[in-house]
Motif scaffolding. Structure first.
Motif, mmCIF file in Angstrom:
data_model
loop_
_atom_site.group_PDB
_atom_site.id
_atom_site.type_symbol
_atom_site.label_atom_id
_atom_site.label_comp_id
_atom_site.label_asym_id
_atom_site.label_seq_id
_atom_site.Cartn_x
_atom_site.Cartn_y
_atom_site.Cartn_z
ATOM 1 N N VAL A 54 0.895 -1.170 0.032
ATOM 2 C CA VAL A 54 0.235 0.025 -0.045
ATOM 3 C C VAL A 54 0.783 1.225 0.075
ATOM 4 O O VAL A 54 0.630 2.099 -0.987
ATOM 5 C CB VAL A 54 -0.956 -0.038 1.279
ATOM 6 N N ILE A 55 1.923 1.169 0.843
ATOM 7 C CA ILE A 55 2.863 2.480 0.859
ATOM 8 C C ILE A 55 3.270 2.664 -0.498
ATOM 9 O O ILE A 55 3.315 3.856 -1.077
ATOM 10 C CB ILE A 55 3.740 2.362 2.145
ATOM 11 N N GLY A 56 3.996 1.701 -0.983
ATOM 12 C CA GLY A 56 4.575 1.764 -2.299
ATOM 13 C C GLY A 56 3.629 2.076 -3.382
ATOM 14 O O GLY A 56 4.018 3.205 -4.253
ATOM 15 N N LYS A 57 2.454 1.796 -3.356
ATOM 16 C CA LYS A 57 1.427 2.299 -4.305
ATOM 17 C C LYS A 57 1.146 3.728 -4.324
ATOM 18 O O LYS A 57 0.774 4.365 -5.058
ATOM 19 C CB LYS A 57 0.036 1.420 -4.437
ATOM 20 N N VAL A 58 1.081 4.068 -2.866
ATOM 21 C CA VAL A 58 0.498 5.462 -2.527
ATOM 22 C C VAL A 58 1.800 6.431 -3.081
ATOM 23 O O VAL A 58 1.463 7.452 -3.527
ATOM 24 C CB VAL A 58 0.162 5.680 -1.095
ATOM 25 N N THR A 113 -7.728 14.930 -3.109
ATOM 26 C CA THR A 113 -8.824 14.043 -3.507
ATOM 27 C C THR A 113 -8.256 13.016 -4.637
ATOM 28 O O THR A 113 -8.671 11.975 -4.486
ATOM 29 C CB THR A 113 -9.517 15.084 -4.795
ATOM 30 N N ALA A 114 -7.266 13.578 -5.437
ATOM 31 C CA ALA A 114 -6.475 12.462 -6.031
ATOM 32 C C ALA A 114 -5.953 11.350 -5.553
ATOM 33 O O ALA A 114 -6.273 9.994 -5.816
ATOM 34 C CB ALA A 114 -5.436 13.039 -6.876
ATOM 35 N N ILE A 115 -5.341 11.599 -4.464
ATOM 36 C CA ILE A 115 -4.703 10.423 -3.601
ATOM 37 C C ILE A 115 -5.639 9.609 -3.020
ATOM 38 O O ILE A 115 -5.601 8.443 -2.667
ATOM 39 C CB ILE A 115 -3.374 11.018 -2.731
ATOM 40 N N SER A 116 -6.759 10.345 -2.297
ATOM 41 C CA SER A 116 -7.718 9.780 -1.454
ATOM 42 C C SER A 116 -8.412 8.791 -2.395
ATOM 43 O O SER A 116 -8.888 7.403 -1.918
ATOM 44 C CB SER A 116 -8.773 10.603 -0.909
ATOM 45 N N GLU A 117 -8.721 8.978 -3.711
ATOM 46 C CA GLU A 117 -9.537 8.244 -4.544
ATOM 47 C C GLU A 117 -8.698 7.128 -4.958
ATOM 48 O O GLU A 117 -9.050 5.869 -5.059
ATOM 49 C CB GLU A 117 -10.177 9.016 -5.691
ATOM 50 N N SER A 118 -7.348 7.304 -4.933
ATOM 51 C CA SER A 118 -6.515 6.182 -5.547
ATOM 52 C C SER A 118 -6.270 5.474 -4.386
ATOM 53 O O SER A 118 -6.147 4.050 -4.609
ATOM 54 C CB SER A 118 -5.122 6.765 -6.088
ATOM 55 N N TYR A 119 -6.225 5.826 -3.305
ATOM 56 C CA TYR A 119 -5.842 5.209 -2.095
ATOM 57 C C TYR A 119 -7.044 3.924 -2.023
ATOM 58 O O TYR A 119 -6.911 2.452 -1.651
ATOM 59 C CB TYR A 119 -5.927 5.581 -0.885
#
Length: 387
Positions: free
Chosen positions: A65-69, A124-130
């Protein structure tokens, strides 16, 4: 502890002039905060906690998860220094430690999907991707859940058609990648072709045929009503403009289609051996598909049940982001219900194909004679329909 790990205070990107003036007046003023002695952390406790937190293991799920974020941050041009990544990982470890665990869980990373990334656009972008990243990790052992859901209704329709259709050989032509029955109707003085997929013949399903541009013609609705004769209804707007008009069929909002006519279908041969052989192959193929899809969806159902139970164990964890937790649980439950419904439909398909009479797929001793070919089929509209 949180002050030493990371502390982010979010302000809106833009505020009114009055709010700005108030903020400037109070910014920098001293405030006295007194921690009750019963809650205060001694220096010895703090040292012990820091040492224990450093020994907490970041699980493979957490690291993924950390890597993808981090990839998402880079893609969205959000600069995050190494120091902050270390601080965020320490926060994840601290959450696990304060919940009495020596290894982190996915739930410990929930705060990465909140507004801690600076500007609102970045948040917004990172929250949606998360959420998508979390979903990928959640279903990594059942990858089919990340794909488009299996269309069990289509399977049931094909099985139903196999069981209840005749062994007649119809005159068809390949069109748009499938066998179709070709018709021609006259609307507003124009003779236009329509192509009905063979899979719908002898069914009781409303469908839209293809037009000459190989597009689904949404202004025409067809139905065979369990026979080989196709009834046609049309959008009233095309009665005067025709099917080749500039009417945008994608936005067709007619509340009711009008009956237009009935189109007969030419039968080349009844009880045709080639159709019987084709249906045998289709029966075997459908049985294989039923078994494979049942095994896959059953495994998915078990995995979803176990995932839900495992996740539910953490609902009372300290620092659990309730909104995110509920969203994850709702998604798992929705997936579970959808999978259960898919399994029910597959069972119906299995029972239906098992009811296929054995003599239905036997080649008859006397093959049906070829039928006399009628004139080119034309729509036979009601008396009040335009010819």
């Amino acid at each position: 502890m949180s002050d030493q790990v990371t502390l982010t205070i979010m302000l809106p990107d833009n505020i009114s002039s009055d709010a700005l003036c108030q903020l400037l007046q109070i910014h920098g003023t001293d405030s006295n905060v007194t921690v009750p002695p019963s809650l205060a952390i001694s220096a010895e406790e703090q040292a012990q906690w820091i040492q224990a937190i450093s020994k907490v293991t970041l699980s493979p799920n957490t690291l993924a998860v950390i890597g993808k974020v981090a990839e998402t941050c880079e893609k969205n041009c959000v600069y995050v220094p190494i120091r902050r990544w270390l601080a965020l990982s320490n926060m994840i470890k601290a959450i696990a430690f304060l919940n009495g665990r020596t290894e982190t869980k996915l739930i410990d990373t929930f705060f990465l999907g909140t507004s801690i990334w600076g500007r609102s656009a970045s948040n917004t972008a990172i929250s949606e991707s998360y959420r998508e990243i979390l979903k990928t990790q959640l279903y990594k052992n059942t990858p089919s859940l990340l794909e488009k859901p299996y269309n069990a209704n289509d399977l049931f329709m094909r099985v139903n058609h196999l069981v209840h259709s005749s062994n007649n050989l119809y005159e068809t032509k390949p069109f748009n990648g499938e066998k179709c029955l070709a018709y021609r109707i006259t609307i507003a003085g124009e003779s236009v072709p329509l192509y009905a997929p063979l899979k719908y013949i002898e069914t009781d399903i409303d469908f839209n045929p293809y037009n000459e541009l190989r597009q689904i013609e949404k202004r025409v609705v067809c139905n065979y009503h369990g026979t080989s004769n196709c009834t046609i209804s049309i959008d009233p707007q095309v009665r005067t403009s025709g099917l080749r008009s500039s009417v945008n069929q994608a936005n067709s909002t007619s509340p009711k289609f009008e009956e237009f006519g009935t189109l007969p279908t030419y039968i080349l041969r009844e009880n045709a051996p080639e159709i019987i052989d084709e249906k045998k192959r289709l029966r075997d193929s459908l049985n294989t598909e039923i078994k494979e899809s049942m095994d896959r969806e059953t495994a998915n159902l078990v995995a979803l049940r176990n995932t839900y139970k495992l996740f539910n164990e953490s609902k009372n964890d300290l620092f659990c982001f309730t909104q995110m937790f509920n969203a994850v649980q709702d998604d798992i439950k929705k997936q579970f219900d959808n999978t259960a419904n898919i399994i029910k439909t597959i069972k119906k398909a299995s029972e239906t194909i098992a009811s296929l009479p054995s003599n239905m797929l036997k080649t008859p001793n006397l093959v049906g004679k070829p039928q006399a070919k009628p004139q080119a089929p034309q729509a036979t509209p009601p008396s009040n329909a335009e010819k």
